[in-house]
Design an enzyme around this catalytic site. Structure first.
Site, PDB file in Angstrom:
ATOM      1  N   HIS A   8       0.857  -1.103  -0.157  1.00  0.00           N
ATOM      2  CA  HIS A   8       0.056   0.007  -0.203  1.00  0.00           C
ATOM      3  C   HIS A   8       0.907   1.355  -0.338  1.00  0.00           C
ATOM      4  O   HIS A   8      -0.033   2.096   0.282  1.00  0.00           O
ATOM      5  CB  HIS A   8      -0.832  -0.068   0.877  1.00  0.00           C
ATOM      6  CG  HIS A   8      -1.983  -0.882   1.251  1.00  0.00           C
ATOM      7  ND1 HIS A   8      -2.842  -1.276   2.380  1.00  0.00           N
ATOM      8  CD2 HIS A   8      -2.272  -1.740   0.174  1.00  0.00           C
ATOM      9  CE1 HIS A   8      -3.690  -2.606   1.523  1.00  0.00           C
ATOM     10  NE2 HIS A   8      -2.932  -2.440   0.547  1.00  0.00           N
ATOM     11  N   CYS A  43       4.337  13.038  -7.422  1.00  0.00           N
ATOM     12  CA  CYS A  43       3.662  13.823  -8.084  1.00  0.00           C
ATOM     13  C   CYS A  43       2.366  13.213  -8.145  1.00  0.00           C
ATOM     14  O   CYS A  43       2.109  11.881  -8.479  1.00  0.00           O
ATOM     15  CB  CYS A  43       3.948  14.587  -9.109  1.00  0.00           C
ATOM     16  SG  CYS A  43       2.920  15.018 -10.235  1.00  0.00           S
TER      17      CYS A  43
HETATM   18  P1  OAD Z   1      -7.124  -2.683  10.708  1.00  0.00           P
HETATM   19  O1  OAD Z   1      -7.626  -1.686  11.600  1.00  0.00           O
HETATM   20  O2  OAD Z   1      -8.310  -3.335   9.023  1.00  0.00           O
HETATM   21  O3  OAD Z   1      -7.412  -4.378  11.064  1.00  0.00           O
HETATM   22  C1  OAD Z   1      -5.974  -4.431  12.137  1.00  0.00           C
HETATM   23  C2  OAD Z   1      -5.516  -5.831  13.092  1.00  0.00           C
HETATM   24  O4  OAD Z   1      -4.934  -6.025  13.511  1.00  0.00           O
HETATM   25  C3  OAD Z   1      -7.426  -5.864  13.894  1.00  0.00           C
HETATM   26  O5  OAD Z   1      -7.556  -7.774  13.289  1.00  0.00           O
HETATM   27  C4  OAD Z   1      -6.878  -5.952  15.188  1.00  0.00           C
HETATM   28  O6  OAD Z   1      -7.508  -6.862  16.435  1.00  0.00           O
HETATM   29  C5  OAD Z   1      -5.899  -6.368  14.699  1.00  0.00           C
HETATM   30  N1  OAD Z   1      -4.425  -5.766  15.778  1.00  0.00           N
HETATM   31  C6  OAD Z   1      -4.752  -5.294  16.657  1.00  0.00           C
HETATM   32  N2  OAD Z   1      -3.951  -5.036  17.501  1.00  0.00           N
HETATM   33  C7  OAD Z   1      -2.609  -6.059  17.135  1.00  0.00           C
HETATM   34  C8  OAD Z   1      -1.492  -6.509  18.143  1.00  0.00           C
HETATM   35  N3  OAD Z   1      -1.202  -5.437  19.304  1.00  0.00           N
HETATM   36  N4  OAD Z   1      -0.792  -7.193  17.593  1.00  0.00           N
HETATM   37  C9  OAD Z   1      -1.744  -8.189  17.092  1.00  0.00           C
HETATM   38  N5  OAD Z   1      -2.581  -8.081  16.446  1.00  0.00           N
HETATM   39  C10 OAD Z   1      -3.235  -6.335  16.114  1.00  0.00           C
HETATM   40  O7  OAD Z   1      -5.929  -2.667   9.664  1.00  0.00           O
HETATM   41  P2  OAD Z   1      -4.884  -3.746   8.579  1.00  0.00           P
HETATM   42  O8  OAD Z   1      -5.924  -4.924   8.605  1.00  0.00           O
HETATM   43  O9  OAD Z   1      -3.701  -3.695   8.358  1.00  0.00           O
HETATM   44  O10 OAD Z   1      -5.607   0.153   3.447  1.00  0.00           O
HETATM   45  O11 OAD Z   1      -5.969  -3.205   7.418  1.00  0.00           O
HETATM   46  C11 OAD Z   1      -6.109  -3.525   5.925  1.00  0.00           C
HETATM   47  C12 OAD Z   1      -5.872  -1.911   5.012  1.00  0.00           C
HETATM   48  O12 OAD Z   1      -7.022  -1.561   5.539  1.00  0.00           O
HETATM   49  C13 OAD Z   1      -4.710  -0.672   5.552  1.00  0.00           C
HETATM   50  O13 OAD Z   1      -3.774  -1.444   4.784  1.00  0.00           O
HETATM   51  C14 OAD Z   1      -5.671   0.391   4.950  1.00  0.00           C
HETATM   52  C15 OAD Z   1      -7.028   0.191   5.282  1.00  0.00           C
HETATM   53  O14 OAD Z   1      -7.832   0.492   4.347  1.00  0.00           O
HETATM   54  C16 OAD Z   1      -4.827   0.930   2.817  1.00  0.00           C
HETATM   55  O15 OAD Z   1      -4.790   2.125   2.973  1.00  0.00           O
HETATM   56  C17 OAD Z   1      -5.209   0.696   0.843  1.00  0.00           C
END
Ligand code: OAD
Length: 258
Positions: free
Chosen positions: A121, A129
């Site tokens: 991402h 730009c």
């Molecule tokens: P999320 O915020 O959707 O999910 C975070 C995950 O981390 C959840 O399942 C939590 O349970 C878990 N979590 C929280 N604390 C934790 C810890 N200490 N150790 C392990 N896990 C923990 O974030 P992502 O899955 O990364 O995309 O979201 C994916 C994408 O959605 C992001 O990259 C972004 C967003 O839209 C873009 O910006 C294109």
């Protein structure tokens, strides 16, 4: 802390030639970087990231989007890699072929010492730009927000993937290939919702890899994987590395065991 790491997983990691890891915002949570789908902290509590991280939001209000990313950039710049990041950087040294695929844009894996990071991402610390996506490292001082591209005068924007935009082709192709070729696949700190990243663990599973999820919560992926290690990545990853490779100098795990 995870009560104990299953023996079958220990053996699988010890004998693995290729390991692939997919991380999400949860791996940076213990560094103080807010995850996406938990309540936004601080100044932007009233904004929905999905209303800010989009091309239309940038067209509508480039200043607001630029300032939101400047706020996040300051946050990640002040954040430190946590023992989870460090354990993954160490694991890369201990496995013959290791790929770290991240959805995170905070650059913390590289700062932890991971050499080969596939950024699905983009990276909030890079600026490009908005017209031709050329990376721009510096521009003349200006009071205008966002600043403008020194080459063409278009607004500058963060080098991150917004909702509705394509992922960098090379990064996605590498991620899919490595997911399909690995012996063990770890999904760490991701809600496993956002495509195409969320399909990577299933690609690995279908190709015969042993799949693992590390997360304090269950996700749509939990029922598919072979092993679910429930807990924070900053504790479980050092524990995993220390258990599988006892001779490795894991930082962040020692405190747990002393
Ligand atoms: P999320 O915020 O959707 O999910 C975070 C995950 O981390 C959840 O399942 C939590 O349970 C878990 N979590 C929280 N604390 C934790 C810890 N200490 N150790 C392990 N896990 C923990 O974030 P992502 O899955 O990364 O995309 O979201 C994916 C994408 O959605 C992001 O990259 C972004 C967003 O839209 C873009 O910006 C294109």
């Amino acid at each position: 802390m995870q009560e104990s790491i299953p023996d079958a997983l220990i053996d699988a990691l010890r004998t693995a030639r290729k390991v692939a890891v997919l991380t999400g915002a949860g791996v940076s949570a213990e560094s103080g970087v807010p995850t996406f789908r938990e309540a936004q902290t601080g100044l932007w509590a009233q904004y929905d990231p999905q209303e800010l991280a989009t091309p239309s939001a940038f067209r509508r209000n480039p200043r607001l989007v630029w300032e939101w990313y400047a706020w996040r950039r300051d946050l990640v710049t002040q954040a430190q890699p946590n023992p989870g990041h460090l354990a993954l950087a160490l694991m890369e040294q201990l496995v013959p072929e290791f790929t770290l695929i991240t959805q995170n844009v905070d650059g913390l894996h590289a700062r932890a010492g991971s050499q080969h990071v596939v950024e699905l991402h983009g990276n909030i610390l890079r600026t490009k730009c908005s017209a031709d996506s050329r990376l721009v490292t510096d521009w003349p001082p200006t009071d205008e927000v966002p600043p403008r591209c020194p080459h063409c005068g278009s607004y500058l924007r963060p080098d991150v993937v917004w909702f509705g935009e394509n992922l960098p082709y090379e990064a996605l192709a590498t991620a899919v290939a490595d997911a399909r070729a690995c012996d063990v696949f770890l999904a760490v700190g991701t809600s496993a919702i956002v495509q195409p990243a969320a399909s990577l663990p299933l690609e690995a599973l279908q190709a015969g890899a042993i799949t693992v999820e590390i997360n304090p919560q269950t996700t749509p992926l939990s029922r598919h994987v072979a092993f679910v290690l429930t807990g924070p990545a900053g504790e479980i990853l050092p524990q995993l590395v220390q258990t599988v490779w006892p001779e490795a100098p894991v930082s962040g795990a020692a405190e747990i065991f002393t």
